[in-house]
Design a protein around this motif. Sequence first.
Motif, PDB file in Angstrom:
ATOM      1  N   UNK A 340      -6.697  -0.596  12.874  1.00  0.00           N
ATOM      2  CA  UNK A 340      -5.733  -1.977  12.731  1.00  0.00           C
ATOM      3  C   UNK A 340      -6.450  -2.984  11.425  1.00  0.00           C
ATOM      4  N   UNK A 341      -7.989  -2.666  11.312  1.00  0.00           N
ATOM      5  CA  UNK A 341      -8.390  -3.384  10.104  1.00  0.00           C
ATOM      6  C   UNK A 341      -7.692  -2.808   8.875  1.00  0.00           C
ATOM      7  N   UNK A 342      -7.500  -1.640   8.620  1.00  0.00           N
ATOM      8  CA  UNK A 342      -6.766  -0.950   7.511  1.00  0.00           C
ATOM      9  C   UNK A 342      -5.333  -1.716   7.317  1.00  0.00           C
ATOM     10  N   UNK A 343      -4.801  -1.771   8.650  1.00  0.00           N
ATOM     11  CA  UNK A 343      -3.411  -2.190   8.711  1.00  0.00           C
ATOM     12  C   UNK A 343      -3.439  -3.864   8.292  1.00  0.00           C
ATOM     13  N   UNK A 344      -4.290  -4.648   8.672  1.00  0.00           N
ATOM     14  CA  UNK A 344      -4.351  -6.114   8.750  1.00  0.00           C
ATOM     15  C   UNK A 344      -4.729  -6.619   7.223  1.00  0.00           C
ATOM     16  N   UNK A 345      -5.450  -6.006   6.631  1.00  0.00           N
ATOM     17  CA  UNK A 345      -6.169  -6.568   5.364  1.00  0.00           C
ATOM     18  C   UNK A 345      -5.170  -6.857   4.524  1.00  0.00           C
ATOM     19  N   UNK A 346      -3.643  -6.630   4.239  1.00  0.00           N
ATOM     20  CA  UNK A 346      -2.836  -7.292   3.525  1.00  0.00           C
ATOM     21  C   UNK A 346      -2.290  -8.524   4.135  1.00  0.00           C
ATOM     22  N   UNK A 347      -2.551  -8.792   5.348  1.00  0.00           N
ATOM     23  CA  UNK A 347      -2.075  -9.937   5.958  1.00  0.00           C
ATOM     24  C   UNK A 347      -0.740 -10.104   6.111  1.00  0.00           C
ATOM     25  N   UNK A 348      -0.162 -11.446   6.318  1.00  0.00           N
ATOM     26  CA  UNK A 348       1.235 -11.895   6.183  1.00  0.00           C
ATOM     27  C   UNK A 348       1.853 -11.846   5.080  1.00  0.00           C
ATOM     28  N   UNK A 349       1.333 -11.342   4.030  1.00  0.00           N
ATOM     29  CA  UNK A 349       1.972 -11.429   2.538  1.00  0.00           C
ATOM     30  C   UNK A 349       2.727 -10.520   1.829  1.00  0.00           C
ATOM     31  N   UNK A 350       3.387 -10.714   1.003  1.00  0.00           N
ATOM     32  CA  UNK A 350       4.337  -9.683   0.450  1.00  0.00           C
ATOM     33  C   UNK A 350       3.495  -8.784  -0.625  1.00  0.00           C
ATOM     34  N   UNK A 351       2.713  -7.924  -0.241  1.00  0.00           N
ATOM     35  CA  UNK A 351       1.809  -7.124  -0.784  1.00  0.00           C
ATOM     36  C   UNK A 351       2.590  -5.615  -0.727  1.00  0.00           C
ATOM     37  N   UNK A 352       3.650  -5.584  -1.846  1.00  0.00           N
ATOM     38  CA  UNK A 352       4.340  -4.003  -1.733  1.00  0.00           C
ATOM     39  C   UNK A 352       3.463  -2.915  -2.060  1.00  0.00           C
ATOM     40  N   UNK A 353       2.399  -3.156  -2.929  1.00  0.00           N
ATOM     41  CA  UNK A 353       1.614  -1.962  -3.351  1.00  0.00           C
ATOM     42  C   UNK A 353       0.264  -2.209  -2.675  1.00  0.00           C
ATOM     43  N   UNK A 354      -0.135  -1.565  -1.694  1.00  0.00           N
ATOM     44  CA  UNK A 354      -1.148  -1.538  -1.071  1.00  0.00           C
ATOM     45  C   UNK A 354      -1.877  -0.256  -0.515  1.00  0.00           C
ATOM     46  N   UNK A 355      -3.152   0.086  -0.804  1.00  0.00           N
ATOM     47  CA  UNK A 355      -3.598   1.406  -0.163  1.00  0.00           C
ATOM     48  C   UNK A 355      -5.183   0.978   0.473  1.00  0.00           C
ATOM     49  N   UNK A 356      -5.357   1.721   1.311  1.00  0.00           N
ATOM     50  CA  UNK A 356      -6.750   1.560   2.066  1.00  0.00           C
ATOM     51  C   UNK A 356      -7.363   3.038   2.323  1.00  0.00           C
ATOM     52  N   UNK A 357      -8.420   3.213   1.993  1.00  0.00           N
ATOM     53  CA  UNK A 357      -9.302   4.435   2.269  1.00  0.00           C
ATOM     54  C   UNK A 357     -10.168   4.080   3.463  1.00  0.00           C
ATOM     55  N   UNK A 358     -10.129   4.748   4.566  1.00  0.00           N
ATOM     56  CA  UNK A 358     -10.842   4.399   5.576  1.00  0.00           C
ATOM     57  C   UNK A 358     -11.915   5.571   5.803  1.00  0.00           C
ATOM     58  N   UNK A 359     -13.287   5.017   6.123  1.00  0.00           N
ATOM     59  CA  UNK A 359     -14.322   5.782   6.372  1.00  0.00           C
ATOM     60  C   UNK A 359     -15.070   5.439   7.521  1.00  0.00           C
ATOM     61  N   UNK A 360     -15.182   6.066   8.516  1.00  0.00           N
ATOM     62  CA  UNK A 360     -15.942   5.826   9.967  1.00  0.00           C
ATOM     63  C   UNK A 360     -17.076   6.979   9.927  1.00  0.00           C
ATOM     64  N   UNK A 361     -18.206   6.076  10.256  1.00  0.00           N
ATOM     65  CA  UNK A 361     -19.495   6.998  10.171  1.00  0.00           C
ATOM     66  C   UNK A 361     -20.155   6.599  11.685  1.00  0.00           C
ATOM     67  N   UNK A 362     -20.897   7.564  12.048  1.00  0.00           N
ATOM     68  CA  UNK A 362     -21.462   7.543  13.288  1.00  0.00           C
ATOM     69  C   UNK A 362     -23.048   7.128  12.870  1.00  0.00           C
ATOM     70  N   UNK A 363     -23.602   6.238  13.897  1.00  0.00           N
ATOM     71  CA  UNK A 363     -25.159   5.865  13.752  1.00  0.00           C
ATOM     72  C   UNK A 363     -25.636   5.906  15.010  1.00  0.00           C
ATOM     73  N   UNK A 364     -26.974   5.652  15.128  1.00  0.00           N
ATOM     74  CA  UNK A 364     -27.694   5.605  16.546  1.00  0.00           C
ATOM     75  C   UNK A 364     -27.573   4.265  17.087  1.00  0.00           C
TER      76      UNK A 364
END
Length: 797
Positions: A340-364
């Motif tokens: 959902x973070x990747x979805x909402x980074x563009x916000x309510x704005x008309x940003x027709x060109x958007x891309x997001x690389x999502x990386x999730x890591x495990x930690x202790x």
Amino acid sequence: MKIHSRTDASAPLVGQPVLRREDARFLTGRGCYVDDLKLPGMVHAAVLRSTLAHGRVNKIDTRAALAHPGVLAVITAKDLEGVASKIPMPEYMTLPGYERYLQWPIATDTVRYVGEPIAIVVAENRYIAEDALELIDLNIEERPAVTTIDQALRNEVLVHEQAGTNLASNYYVKRGDVDAAFASAYYTRKEILRCHRHTGMPLETRGYLAQWDESTGVLTCWGASAIPRRTRDRLAEMLRMDREKIVYVENDTGGNFGVRGHFYPEDLLIAFLAMKLKRPVKYIEDRREHILATKHSREQSCEVELAINQDGTIAGMRARLFTDLGAYAGGGGGAVVPAKTAQFIPGPYKIDNYACEVNVVVTNKTPIGTYRGPGRYEGYFFCERIFDLACADLGLDPIEFRRKNLIRAEQMPYNGGKLVPFSPESDYDTGDYHRTLTRALELFDYDNLKSKSGTLIDGKWHGVAVCCYLDSTGMGPSEDARCVVKSPTEVEVYVGSSSSGQGLETSMAQIAADQLGLPYDSFRIFHGSTHYVENGNGHGHSRNAVQGGSAVFIAANNLIAEILSLASLRYNEARDNLEYRGGAIFRKGESEPVATFEQLVQSAQATDTIDRLQATGTYKNSALTYSYGAQAAHVAVDPETAMVDVVRFLTVEDIGRAINPMIVHGQTIGASLQGLSGTFLEEFVYDETGQILTGSLADYLVATATDFPSLEAETLEEARSKLNPLGVKGAGEGGISATGAVLANAVSNALASIGVRVNDLPISPNNLSRLIRDAKASKATGAPVGESVRLSISHGI
């Protein structure tokens, strides 16, 4: 605010600020929470949790604990062999790769975070159980801990050796042609921003009670869960039981805020122990356990880039998002935060060109899950913060920049694209985003107030900022409700929705009363038990009004059909010639009723046909509704103490239609307060060994109402949703959405003259004082404050 009469059926109840019927029992101490339940023969459980963040379990000797007087059982991982499995990820809410990082209900050969269950003791009372924990002979060989995203990416120490990597998930989402947009842009800027780890801190901690009836084979569980049916289904899967043999009951709940929307190890363990001992077993989490073991959230950093055309429109945006998942992926929720973070980074704005690389890591560290507004709080901080930085570079007015780039009303529905792997492509359904921004500016008196931004008044630097947001709400796929007429003055309404303080009983009664034209006090609302209706998906994603309310609307209308059918037989009138309105049955075109509701029910009672007066309604829709709004903040910063006074904070939000404006107002104010608390006070801090340093409420600070008294909110109802019969959108999470963003911008504006940039959250006194010190030290070198922090986060893959 006018309070509508609770028994006046002459005016619509939906839209009226009816007093919450739940409050009478809550305020007089008559609420019934899990710990209030007492069953004959009930025993108590306590959990032995790891004190190390990472280590190999060499020895667990439970003999002394089991021999302790009053102890009934001591359970470790070996006792679950062949009985239970790892906690699964729900198929409808997971990310690629997560299946490699699932959690056993009790640690087997390795512990991976402080607070992970190692053993559980059941005794005649909690005191004995706690004492017995001290008698367990435990030997764990400590291993190096992974405590940061950078450490995790280096893979020098693996949290899960069998997976071969700490990168739990990596995927890419986009819309439009981002590379072309950046290649042709007039201006570009890249920044690395960080959101900190914190979570919901409800008054009531987690609790469970389970009872096994061997004669019927029925397992009954009580717990403050936001998702009773999903919890039941998960239990049935793990215990290899028929789900119809498990009843899960949700009690009154002392808050949720997202942390109860997960399946936890204790959900299984308490049920298993009740079946094993054939006695009711209760477990109540204490506050330290809550801090250690209940889901954390929010910890993400983002390398975000913005491209702007010469006319001030946004050409494109791209991001590399890094999420700290904690030690495990199981139980749900851990996929929601990055997605959902990747979805909402563009916000309510008309940003027709958007891309997001999502990386999730495990930690202790403690596994993450959802916290009110998951992904919104973080995404808008990343988005709105770089907007203000870009505007400062280009000399653009930040309000006019937002106005120029907000999606316009005539562009609705706006295709947001498929930005969430486990959800279909989503349209922003209805809205006038400019309207909420304009209204916020008017209410805030922004035109007169903005001149104070960046000025020193009475020893404090003042800052003003305004940000915009939208919020997806009303997650499907469906919800059931059932209306049952019990007497001429009583109708029972059963819903699959659950409640943790949102006024569900009040709102659902308002909807039913309006549809049936009966007094509000005629309705009794039943919720939270899996045997009330066939299908129900609880609450979360601000879905109760959209899904549950629509189901009640449909059930009430189906009940009207049953009323007319019975009236047709009773009064020998063609069904198509009858209609129902205002609590009575009429012949079409006539003003005198054939019978009132009361008369028909009395007749049905006399002829033993009252059982016909019931109906079920199902609302099915997986399309999301989108609430939206704007938030404005005015802060005053003491440069000597780094204390921030929030002079005013305003939220203006359009939710389509408010069932109960008073409840909505309370939700917005409460969400805003939580956002301010999370931005200024709350943070889980770990040392390099994975020990949590903020392990009590003396160190992990939570705001009270007196900390931020100047909170304001206005609810608009100008853009009804076309996706449900009520026209409603969710209203529970919007107030928290842009709090981090607007406060970071306001504080940065206040301290702009000395060069402070707030690029990391929280804005705690310690963090802000460091930024102020760095700003003063940088005057000689000319280096912008925040640069050293920004460059220290490499996140190389």
